[in-house]
Write a protein that holds these residues in place. Structure first.
Motif, PDB file in Angstrom:
ATOM      1  N   LEU A 155       0.799  -0.982  -0.049  1.00  0.00           N
ATOM      2  CA  LEU A 155       0.188  -0.074  -0.109  1.00  0.00           C
ATOM      3  C   LEU A 155       0.706   1.418   0.017  1.00  0.00           C
ATOM      4  N   PRO A 156       2.110   1.539   0.766  1.00  0.00           N
ATOM      5  CA  PRO A 156       2.802   2.704   0.610  1.00  0.00           C
ATOM      6  C   PRO A 156       3.272   3.076  -0.513  1.00  0.00           C
ATOM      7  N   THR A 157       3.725   1.789  -1.267  1.00  0.00           N
ATOM      8  CA  THR A 157       4.242   2.153  -2.625  1.00  0.00           C
ATOM      9  C   THR A 157       3.242   2.481  -3.552  1.00  0.00           C
ATOM     10  N   LEU A 158       1.961   1.858  -3.741  1.00  0.00           N
ATOM     11  CA  LEU A 158       0.892   1.863  -4.536  1.00  0.00           C
ATOM     12  C   LEU A 158       0.246   3.264  -4.412  1.00  0.00           C
ATOM     13  N   LEU A 159       0.143   3.899  -2.992  1.00  0.00           N
ATOM     14  CA  LEU A 159      -0.263   5.112  -2.933  1.00  0.00           C
ATOM     15  C   LEU A 159       0.871   6.347  -3.289  1.00  0.00           C
ATOM     16  N   LYS A 160       2.042   5.899  -2.896  1.00  0.00           N
ATOM     17  CA  LYS A 160       2.945   6.983  -3.292  1.00  0.00           C
ATOM     18  C   LYS A 160       2.803   7.402  -4.782  1.00  0.00           C
ATOM     19  N   MET A 161       2.659   6.124  -5.576  1.00  0.00           N
ATOM     20  CA  MET A 161       2.422   6.305  -6.935  1.00  0.00           C
ATOM     21  C   MET A 161       1.396   7.165  -7.415  1.00  0.00           C
ATOM     22  N   GLN A 162       0.244   7.192  -6.332  1.00  0.00           N
ATOM     23  CA  GLN A 162      -0.876   8.097  -6.894  1.00  0.00           C
ATOM     24  C   GLN A 162      -0.475   9.613  -6.212  1.00  0.00           C
ATOM     25  N   GLY A 163       0.354   9.820  -5.667  1.00  0.00           N
ATOM     26  CA  GLY A 163       0.943  11.360  -5.334  1.00  0.00           C
ATOM     27  C   GLY A 163       0.826  11.492  -3.686  1.00  0.00           C
ATOM     28  N   PHE A 188       6.748 -12.833  -3.906  1.00  0.00           N
ATOM     29  CA  PHE A 188       7.812 -12.301  -4.878  1.00  0.00           C
ATOM     30  C   PHE A 188       7.302 -11.762  -6.153  1.00  0.00           C
ATOM     31  N   LEU A 189       6.047 -12.771  -6.660  1.00  0.00           N
ATOM     32  CA  LEU A 189       5.668 -12.468  -8.095  1.00  0.00           C
ATOM     33  C   LEU A 189       4.866 -11.118  -7.865  1.00  0.00           C
ATOM     34  N   ASP A 190       4.136 -10.903  -6.735  1.00  0.00           N
ATOM     35  CA  ASP A 190       3.590  -9.630  -6.385  1.00  0.00           C
ATOM     36  C   ASP A 190       4.713  -8.484  -6.539  1.00  0.00           C
ATOM     37  N   LEU A 191       5.644  -8.659  -5.881  1.00  0.00           N
ATOM     38  CA  LEU A 191       6.787  -7.743  -6.091  1.00  0.00           C
ATOM     39  C   LEU A 191       7.242  -7.296  -7.004  1.00  0.00           C
ATOM     40  N   LEU A 192       7.320  -8.375  -8.125  1.00  0.00           N
ATOM     41  CA  LEU A 192       7.777  -8.071  -9.446  1.00  0.00           C
ATOM     42  C   LEU A 192       6.747  -7.178 -10.205  1.00  0.00           C
ATOM     43  N   PHE A 193       5.475  -7.487  -9.817  1.00  0.00           N
ATOM     44  CA  PHE A 193       4.200  -6.753 -10.521  1.00  0.00           C
ATOM     45  C   PHE A 193       4.308  -5.220  -9.847  1.00  0.00           C
ATOM     46  N   VAL A 194       4.661  -5.044  -8.985  1.00  0.00           N
ATOM     47  CA  VAL A 194       4.437  -3.600  -8.102  1.00  0.00           C
ATOM     48  C   VAL A 194       5.877  -2.983  -8.705  1.00  0.00           C
ATOM     49  N   ALA A 195       7.070  -3.853  -8.773  1.00  0.00           N
ATOM     50  CA  ALA A 195       8.107  -2.776  -9.246  1.00  0.00           C
ATOM     51  C   ALA A 195       7.982  -2.549 -10.936  1.00  0.00           C
ATOM     52  N   TRP A 196       7.535  -3.310 -11.422  1.00  0.00           N
ATOM     53  CA  TRP A 196       6.967  -3.027 -12.976  1.00  0.00           C
ATOM     54  C   TRP A 196       6.104  -1.768 -12.906  1.00  0.00           C
ATOM     55  N   MET A 197       5.108  -1.913 -12.083  1.00  0.00           N
ATOM     56  CA  MET A 197       4.006  -0.642 -12.215  1.00  0.00           C
ATOM     57  C   MET A 197       4.549   0.572 -11.794  1.00  0.00           C
ATOM     58  N   LYS A 198       5.537   0.528 -10.854  1.00  0.00           N
ATOM     59  CA  LYS A 198       6.289   1.718 -10.387  1.00  0.00           C
ATOM     60  C   LYS A 198       7.011   2.092 -11.321  1.00  0.00           C
ATOM     61  N   LYS A 199       7.861   1.268 -12.289  1.00  0.00           N
ATOM     62  CA  LYS A 199       8.749   1.768 -13.403  1.00  0.00           C
ATOM     63  C   LYS A 199       7.824   2.344 -14.362  1.00  0.00           C
ATOM     64  N   ARG A 200       6.707   1.934 -14.707  1.00  0.00           N
ATOM     65  CA  ARG A 200       5.952   1.984 -15.781  1.00  0.00           C
ATOM     66  C   ARG A 200       4.842   3.135 -15.475  1.00  0.00           C
ATOM     67  N   ASN A 201       4.815   3.724 -14.321  1.00  0.00           N
ATOM     68  CA  ASN A 201       3.837   4.569 -13.669  1.00  0.00           C
ATOM     69  C   ASN A 201       3.930   5.887 -14.540  1.00  0.00           C
ATOM     70  N   LEU A 202       2.830   6.329 -14.937  1.00  0.00           N
ATOM     71  CA  LEU A 202       2.883   7.542 -15.753  1.00  0.00           C
ATOM     72  C   LEU A 202       3.281   8.675 -14.984  1.00  0.00           C
ATOM     73  N   ASP A 203       4.232   9.359 -15.402  1.00  0.00           N
ATOM     74  CA  ASP A 203       4.721  10.548 -14.282  1.00  0.00           C
ATOM     75  C   ASP A 203       5.259  11.830 -15.199  1.00  0.00           C
ATOM     76  N   TYR A 204       4.194  12.513 -15.407  1.00  0.00           N
ATOM     77  CA  TYR A 204       4.316  13.912 -16.091  1.00  0.00           C
ATOM     78  C   TYR A 204       3.573  15.046 -15.654  1.00  0.00           C
ATOM     79  N   LYS A 205       4.064  16.078 -15.922  1.00  0.00           N
ATOM     80  CA  LYS A 205       3.477  17.490 -15.386  1.00  0.00           C
ATOM     81  C   LYS A 205       3.183  18.142 -17.015  1.00  0.00           C
ATOM     82  N   ALA A 206       2.065  18.556 -17.258  1.00  0.00           N
ATOM     83  CA  ALA A 206       1.497  19.043 -18.396  1.00  0.00           C
ATOM     84  C   ALA A 206       0.655  20.341 -18.174  1.00  0.00           C
TER      85      ALA A 206
END
Ligand code: UDP
Ligand code: MG
Length: 238
Positions: free
Chosen positions: A178-186, A216-234
């Motif tokens: 949850l901390p990682t997932l919510l950080k991804m939401q700002g 461990f599989l969950d971790l790979l999924f979360v790590a991937w999501m974090k890496k691919r998280n859209l992060d732009y300011k426009a």
């Protein structure tokens, strides 16, 4: 029931002895806050008398709500159902196993003035040696692979601003991230030290075998999501 200010969400799977003691501690701590609250127990299809105990407690406590699962669906599902029912602007989670101290809740809530999510950190964790070692390794691997520095992501005692939870799409096992997932939401996330006690009644539902591989599989999924998280300011300029 009027909309409460705080919702406490608690997953329950075979915790019959713990529930009355837990509720007593919770009421004591929450009454001290002088804020309105509800306590949502999510019975994850317990096979002991947990549900009966909860119903008896609900007869005596107006602020208590119960969700009953048809079949055992896991802790993430239980949190998800609780989050969806929760009406409070603030949501607090903890386990039903008496390993946490409801007396620590005010300490978490204080930090919500500055942060969106406050996670408990069990500095002196009271679990069997093998679990402590495996968790230490799991936390190190998790932090390394997901580029985090969270000391104790598995600690259930947490406080959230509800707005962040309603946007969250939960998957099985995701309660550990949850901390990682919510950080991804700002969300602004911090950790505060909380107390932890050995389990007195009932048994832990997790062992190394059922946690390690799936997590461990969950971790790979979360790590991937974090890496691919859209992060732009426009900004739209025309
Ligand atoms: N739990 C649940 N469904 C499950 C497993 C656990 O609702 O399938 C609940 C359990 O009753 C407890 C919390 O989740 O309130 C954490 O479980 P446990 O204490 O067994 O985990 P541990 O603290 O040993 O990691
Ligand atoms: Mg526990």
């Amino acid at each position: 029931m009027q909309k409460p200010q705080i919702s406490v969400v608690i997953p329950v799977y075979n915790e019959q002895e713990n529930l009355p003691i837990l509720l007593e501690g919770l009421v004591l701590s929450l009454d001290g806050l002088r804020k309105s609250y509800e306590v949502i127990f999510v019975d994850d299809a317990s096979t002991d008398k947990s549900l009966n105990v909860l119903q008896e407690l609900a007869n005596k406590t107006t602020s208590l709500r119960i969700i009953k699962f048809q079949k055992n669906s896991g802790q993430s599902a239980a949190f998800d159902a609780g989050f969806k029912l929760a009406k409070g602007e603030i949501v607090v989670t903890l386990d039903a196993d008496l390993q946490y101290d409801p007396g620590d809740i005010p300490k978490l809530l204080e930090k919500l003035n500055e942060y969106d999510v406050v996670c408990g950190w069990r500095k002196k964790r009271q679990d069997p040696q093998l679990k402590l070692i495996s968790t230490k390794i799991a936390n190190a691997v998790r932090n390394k692979l997901s580029g985090e520095n969270i000391k104790d992501t598995g600690c259930s005692l947490k406080a959230f601003k509800r707005d962040f939870l309603v946007k969250l799409k939960m998957y099985k096992g995701m309660h550990r991230f949850l901390p990682t997932l919510l950080k991804m939401q700002g969300a602004k996330v911090c950790e505060v030290e909380v107390r932890h006690f050995p389990r007195k009644f009932g048994r832990s539902k997790y062992n190394i075998r059922n946690r390690l591989f799936k997590s461990f599989l969950d971790l790979l999924f979360v790590a991937w999501m974090k890496k691919r998280n859209l992060d732009y300011k426009a900004e739209v300029i025309k």
